[in-house]
Design a protein around this motif. Sequence first.
Motif, PDB file in Angstrom:
ATOM      1  N   TYR A  44       0.995  -1.165   0.150  1.00  0.00           N
ATOM      2  CA  TYR A  44      -0.086   0.029   0.122  1.00  0.00           C
ATOM      3  C   TYR A  44       0.771   1.383  -0.115  1.00  0.00           C
ATOM      4  O   TYR A  44       2.040   1.245   0.534  1.00  0.00           O
ATOM      5  CB  TYR A  44      -0.553   0.074   1.047  1.00  0.00           C
ATOM      6  CG  TYR A  44      -2.123  -1.067   1.018  1.00  0.00           C
ATOM      7  CD1 TYR A  44      -3.067  -0.762   0.728  1.00  0.00           C
ATOM      8  CD2 TYR A  44      -1.768  -2.296   1.637  1.00  0.00           C
ATOM      9  CE1 TYR A  44      -4.402  -1.882   0.750  1.00  0.00           C
ATOM     10  CE2 TYR A  44      -2.573  -3.259   1.638  1.00  0.00           C
ATOM     11  CZ  TYR A  44      -3.908  -3.245   1.070  1.00  0.00           C
ATOM     12  OH  TYR A  44      -5.105  -4.291   1.218  1.00  0.00           O
ATOM     13  N   SER A  45       0.387   2.242  -0.556  1.00  0.00           N
ATOM     14  CA  SER A  45       0.878   3.436  -0.524  1.00  0.00           C
ATOM     15  C   SER A  45       0.741   4.126   0.740  1.00  0.00           C
ATOM     16  O   SER A  45      -0.316   4.224   1.234  1.00  0.00           O
ATOM     17  CB  SER A  45       0.648   4.367  -1.819  1.00  0.00           C
ATOM     18  OG  SER A  45       0.831   5.722  -1.686  1.00  0.00           O
ATOM     19  N   PRO A  46       1.445   5.076   1.243  1.00  0.00           N
ATOM     20  CA  PRO A  46       1.323   5.794   2.310  1.00  0.00           C
ATOM     21  C   PRO A  46       0.420   6.850   1.915  1.00  0.00           C
ATOM     22  O   PRO A  46      -0.390   7.222   2.848  1.00  0.00           O
ATOM     23  CB  PRO A  46       2.716   6.716   2.557  1.00  0.00           C
ATOM     24  CG  PRO A  46       3.676   5.724   2.168  1.00  0.00           C
ATOM     25  CD  PRO A  46       2.942   4.900   0.809  1.00  0.00           C
ATOM     26  N   ASP A  47       0.053   7.195   0.688  1.00  0.00           N
ATOM     27  CA  ASP A  47      -0.834   8.137   0.523  1.00  0.00           C
ATOM     28  C   ASP A  47      -2.340   7.453   0.723  1.00  0.00           C
ATOM     29  O   ASP A  47      -3.177   8.299   0.529  1.00  0.00           O
ATOM     30  CB  ASP A  47      -0.807   8.643  -1.016  1.00  0.00           C
ATOM     31  CG  ASP A  47       0.225   9.595  -1.108  1.00  0.00           C
ATOM     32  OD1 ASP A  47       0.826   9.982  -0.251  1.00  0.00           O
ATOM     33  OD2 ASP A  47       0.856   9.505  -2.351  1.00  0.00           O
ATOM     34  N   GLN A  48      -2.228   6.219   0.921  1.00  0.00           N
ATOM     35  CA  GLN A  48      -3.761   5.481   0.890  1.00  0.00           C
ATOM     36  C   GLN A  48      -4.180   5.444   2.422  1.00  0.00           C
ATOM     37  O   GLN A  48      -5.419   5.141   2.527  1.00  0.00           O
ATOM     38  CB  GLN A  48      -3.676   3.972   0.485  1.00  0.00           C
ATOM     39  CG  GLN A  48      -3.561   4.018  -1.120  1.00  0.00           C
ATOM     40  CD  GLN A  48      -3.455   2.553  -1.410  1.00  0.00           C
ATOM     41  OE1 GLN A  48      -2.362   1.959  -1.274  1.00  0.00           O
ATOM     42  NE2 GLN A  48      -4.498   2.175  -2.116  1.00  0.00           N
ATOM     43  N   PRO A  50      -4.893   8.260   4.437  1.00  0.00           N
ATOM     44  CA  PRO A  50      -6.068   9.027   4.733  1.00  0.00           C
ATOM     45  C   PRO A  50      -7.551   8.387   4.093  1.00  0.00           C
ATOM     46  O   PRO A  50      -8.578   8.674   5.072  1.00  0.00           O
ATOM     47  CB  PRO A  50      -5.678  10.277   4.000  1.00  0.00           C
ATOM     48  CG  PRO A  50      -4.369  10.263   3.928  1.00  0.00           C
ATOM     49  CD  PRO A  50      -3.716   8.929   3.924  1.00  0.00           C
ATOM     50  N   THR A  51      -7.176   7.637   2.838  1.00  0.00           N
ATOM     51  CA  THR A  51      -8.525   7.151   2.381  1.00  0.00           C
ATOM     52  C   THR A  51      -8.918   6.065   3.311  1.00  0.00           C
ATOM     53  O   THR A  51     -10.171   5.779   3.570  1.00  0.00           O
ATOM     54  CB  THR A  51      -8.034   6.492   1.000  1.00  0.00           C
ATOM     55  OG1 THR A  51      -7.615   7.539   0.205  1.00  0.00           O
ATOM     56  CG2 THR A  51      -9.367   5.616   0.584  1.00  0.00           C
TER      57      THR A  51
END
Length: 271
Positions: A44-48, A50-51
């Motif tokens: 998984y991306s760290p950007d995910q 918040p989602t």
Amino acid sequence: MHTGMTVGEFSRATHLSIKTLRHYHDVGLLAPADVDQGTGYRYYSPDQVPTAQVIVRLRDLDMPVADVKAVLSAEDVGTRNELIAAHLARLEDRLAQAQSAVESLRDLLARPARGSHIEYRTVREQAAIGIREVVDRQDLAGWWQGALGELRGFTTARRLRPTGPMGGLFATGLVEDERGEALVFVPVDGAVRPVGRIGAVVVPGAELAVAVHRGTLQTIDLTYGDLGTHAARHEIGVDGPLREFYLRGPLDVTEDELVTEVGWPIFRANG
């Protein structure tokens, strides 16, 4: 070499279990940023993060997965907010229903053991105007409210003189089979020409055991329970529609101020 977060790291960061993350992947709610084709490991991306946090909060509010997907895929903020607001409105309705159920249970627990005062009454047939229809039980409340309002408007517009309170007759099938005939009526003087679904009716006479229910109709089952128990214990119950008279109806007072006479059909040798 993968630079994203392993499923374990993402699980710890989002407080979503690996099992839940796998399920969200399967249903297309939160797919990994990358899946190693050789090992099947998910990254998984760290950007995910918040989602995932948004998903947690929406699911904590019991939003169905399909609705969460719709929120996440909304094309603009306005659409997203409308979806969330609609769900919050549904939650508020459920909360109001739960609060009403709690209050009803408390009233039941505090109710005197003696129950309702019951009297016997002979009701003669009455000329009336009414609305009669076969309805599903789940639709009865809305149908009933609409029929009462329509009859009131018709009576006022035609300047008819009521000779008694509004009332209703309800076939036993409405309870036993969740579908049956309902009649809402207003006793009036004189002949009336049918208009739309309003027509002239004759409300049949009956021998009744009668009890008065005061307050919200959400607890009227308690009064029906008293009448049914009384009729069974005294072996006087007969087949026939259940009957209500709205001494203080919903068109005139608030829900807590309602006064409804409930009639249970009975046999009386001297009736």
